[in-house]
Write a protein that holds these residues in place. Structure first.
Motif, mmCIF file in Angstrom:
data_model
loop_
_atom_site.group_PDB
_atom_site.id
_atom_site.type_symbol
_atom_site.label_atom_id
_atom_site.label_comp_id
_atom_site.label_asym_id
_atom_site.label_seq_id
_atom_site.Cartn_x
_atom_site.Cartn_y
_atom_site.Cartn_z
ATOM 1 N N MET A 100 0.638 -1.205 -0.129
ATOM 2 C CA MET A 100 0.042 0.034 -0.017
ATOM 3 C C MET A 100 0.854 1.326 0.027
ATOM 4 O O MET A 100 1.673 1.424 0.836
ATOM 5 C CB MET A 100 -0.797 -0.084 1.272
ATOM 6 C CG MET A 100 -1.986 1.173 1.298
ATOM 7 S SD MET A 100 -3.130 1.074 2.594
ATOM 8 C CE MET A 100 -4.077 2.479 2.262
ATOM 9 N N SER A 101 0.691 2.051 -1.075
ATOM 10 C CA SER A 101 1.747 3.337 -1.058
ATOM 11 C C SER A 101 1.096 4.518 -0.203
ATOM 12 O O SER A 101 0.003 4.457 0.269
ATOM 13 C CB SER A 101 1.384 3.890 -2.711
ATOM 14 O OG SER A 101 0.141 4.102 -2.861
ATOM 15 N N LYS A 102 2.318 4.955 0.408
ATOM 16 C CA LYS A 102 1.984 6.147 1.358
ATOM 17 C C LYS A 102 1.773 7.533 0.503
ATOM 18 O O LYS A 102 2.090 7.758 -0.575
ATOM 19 C CB LYS A 102 3.143 6.289 2.108
ATOM 20 C CG LYS A 102 3.468 5.076 3.176
ATOM 21 C CD LYS A 102 4.696 5.370 3.986
ATOM 22 C CE LYS A 102 5.152 4.359 4.941
ATOM 23 N NZ LYS A 102 6.191 4.691 5.629
ATOM 24 N N ARG A 103 0.706 7.898 1.218
ATOM 25 C CA ARG A 103 0.369 9.337 0.620
ATOM 26 C C ARG A 103 1.433 10.466 1.054
ATOM 27 O O ARG A 103 1.861 10.196 1.973
ATOM 28 C CB ARG A 103 -1.007 9.897 1.066
ATOM 29 C CG ARG A 103 -2.323 9.022 0.542
ATOM 30 C CD ARG A 103 -3.396 9.617 1.256
ATOM 31 N NE ARG A 103 -3.699 9.377 2.740
ATOM 32 C CZ ARG A 103 -4.558 10.175 3.365
ATOM 33 N NH1 ARG A 103 -5.604 10.837 2.520
ATOM 34 N NH2 ARG A 103 -4.669 10.180 4.510
ATOM 35 N N PRO A 104 1.619 11.357 -0.029
ATOM 36 C CA PRO A 104 2.672 12.381 0.274
ATOM 37 C C PRO A 104 2.352 13.348 1.401
ATOM 38 O O PRO A 104 1.059 13.437 1.631
ATOM 39 C CB PRO A 104 2.814 13.020 -1.051
ATOM 40 C CG PRO A 104 1.453 12.902 -1.631
ATOM 41 C CD PRO A 104 1.079 11.499 -1.121
ATOM 42 N N PRO A 105 3.123 13.799 2.210
ATOM 43 C CA PRO A 105 2.696 14.884 3.198
ATOM 44 C C PRO A 105 2.106 16.130 2.740
ATOM 45 O O PRO A 105 2.358 16.543 1.589
ATOM 46 C CB PRO A 105 3.991 15.114 4.057
ATOM 47 C CG PRO A 105 5.012 14.974 3.056
ATOM 48 C CD PRO A 105 4.585 13.844 2.054
ATOM 49 N N PRO A 106 1.215 16.775 3.366
ATOM 50 C CA PRO A 106 0.396 17.801 2.738
ATOM 51 C C PRO A 106 1.481 19.241 2.822
ATOM 52 O O PRO A 106 2.456 18.880 3.507
ATOM 53 C CB PRO A 106 -0.565 18.032 3.921
ATOM 54 C CG PRO A 106 -0.258 17.690 5.056
ATOM 55 C CD PRO A 106 0.525 16.183 4.881
ATOM 56 N N ASP A 107 1.340 19.841 1.881
ATOM 57 C CA ASP A 107 2.002 21.136 1.628
ATOM 58 C C ASP A 107 1.828 22.039 2.959
ATOM 59 O O ASP A 107 0.520 22.033 3.375
ATOM 60 C CB ASP A 107 1.673 21.959 0.435
ATOM 61 C CG ASP A 107 2.133 21.232 -0.660
ATOM 62 O OD1 ASP A 107 2.937 20.403 -0.605
ATOM 63 O OD2 ASP A 107 1.292 21.277 -1.795
#
Length: 279
Positions: free
Chosen positions: A1-8
């Motif tokens: 399961m791919s990790k979502r990128p951190p929010p800006d």
């Protein structure tokens, strides 16, 4: 399961010339305090996202360890801790920061452990409303002193001159009024075996009848729960971590908390005030 990128980020505040070592929001105003390793403090307007004042509070050779602003200090004060063995209370207003501290406490502690101000159980009180506070002094642990105060509890806990001990200081009198463990206790050597005190939370649960409690994390991964009515020995001791405890925090109800350590574990736990054995 791919990790979502951190929010800006919503905003980035730039201005410090050295590493930022601590930050603290003002409890009532849109203000952020930030301190750095070269001893500089910056006060930021979080609406305009600009520096409104800056000053060197501690020497560049020692830097700032911790900052805190609390309703217990009043609206226009905050505390800084330097690795020069001092705590300083500062005044500020719309025109800027005072250049001379209103109070300086020479604690003779030179550790990286950040001090902790007292956290009261959330009762819905608004700024300026009175609360009843009870403390004990180092000289008379059995005598309860209660007073009506509109400023809350102006006390701080910090790692002591002996790095395995915890000291609690009164910011009004600039005096230490309790040491944990106390000199009269027989558990001093067992606490010393746990290494340096690394993280602290000073708090006042409703079940303690207004007396200060301290949760302390140590170098060996242990956490001790202290009640100043029994300064000779902690009321509870656990070891959730295998590496030094780096941070502890108590929730607003003073019935639970979270700790982080160098073992990369974050642990959530409850504080059982009806038991004297376990967290």
């Amino acid at each position: 399961m791919s990790k979502r990128p951190p929010p800006d980020p919503v905003a980035v505040l730039r201005g410090h010339r050295a590493s930022v070592t601590d930050i603290s929001f003002h409890p009532f105003k849109p203000i952020l305090f930030s301190g750095s390793a070269d001893g500089e403090l910056r006060i930021w307007d979080t609406f305009r996202r600009q520096t409104v004042s800056s000053a060197w509070l501690h020497s560049a050779a020692h830097g700032i360890v911790a900052l805190a602003s609390s309703s217990s200090l009043g609206t226009n004060k905050f505390v800084s801790q330097g690795r020069d063995g001092t705590l300083k209370v500062w005044d500020f207003d719309d025109s800027g920061l005072s250049r001379i501290p209103s109070l300086t406490i020479k604690t003779n502690t030179y550790h990286f452990c950040k001090f902790s101000m007292a956290k009261n159980q959330s009762t819905g009180l608004k700024e300026g409303e009175p609360s009843k506070n009870c403390i004990e002094t180092e000289e008379a642990h059995t005598n309860q002193s209660c007073s009506e105060s509109s400023e809350g509890l102006p006390y701080v806990a910090l790692s002591g001159e002996n790095s395995s001990e915890v000291e609690i200081w009164d910011l009004k009198s600039a005096e230490r009024f309790v040491r944990l463990p106390s000199n009269i206790g027989h558990n001093s050597s067992s606490v010393s075996s746990k290494g340096m005190c690394m993280a602290l939370q000073l708090f006042v649960p409703s079940e303690s009848q207004g007396f200060l409690n301290v949760l302390a994390g140590y170098e060996d991964g242990s956490m001790l729960w202290w009640d100043i009515r029994n300064p000779g020995a902690p009321i509870s001791s656990v070891k959730f971590h295998s590496e030094p405890v780096l941070s502890v925090c108590i929730d607003e109800s003073c019935k639970g908390g979270v700790s982080g350590a160098a073992d990369e574990r974050i642990v959530m736990y409850s504080l059982d005030h009806s038991s004297s054995k376990d967290l």
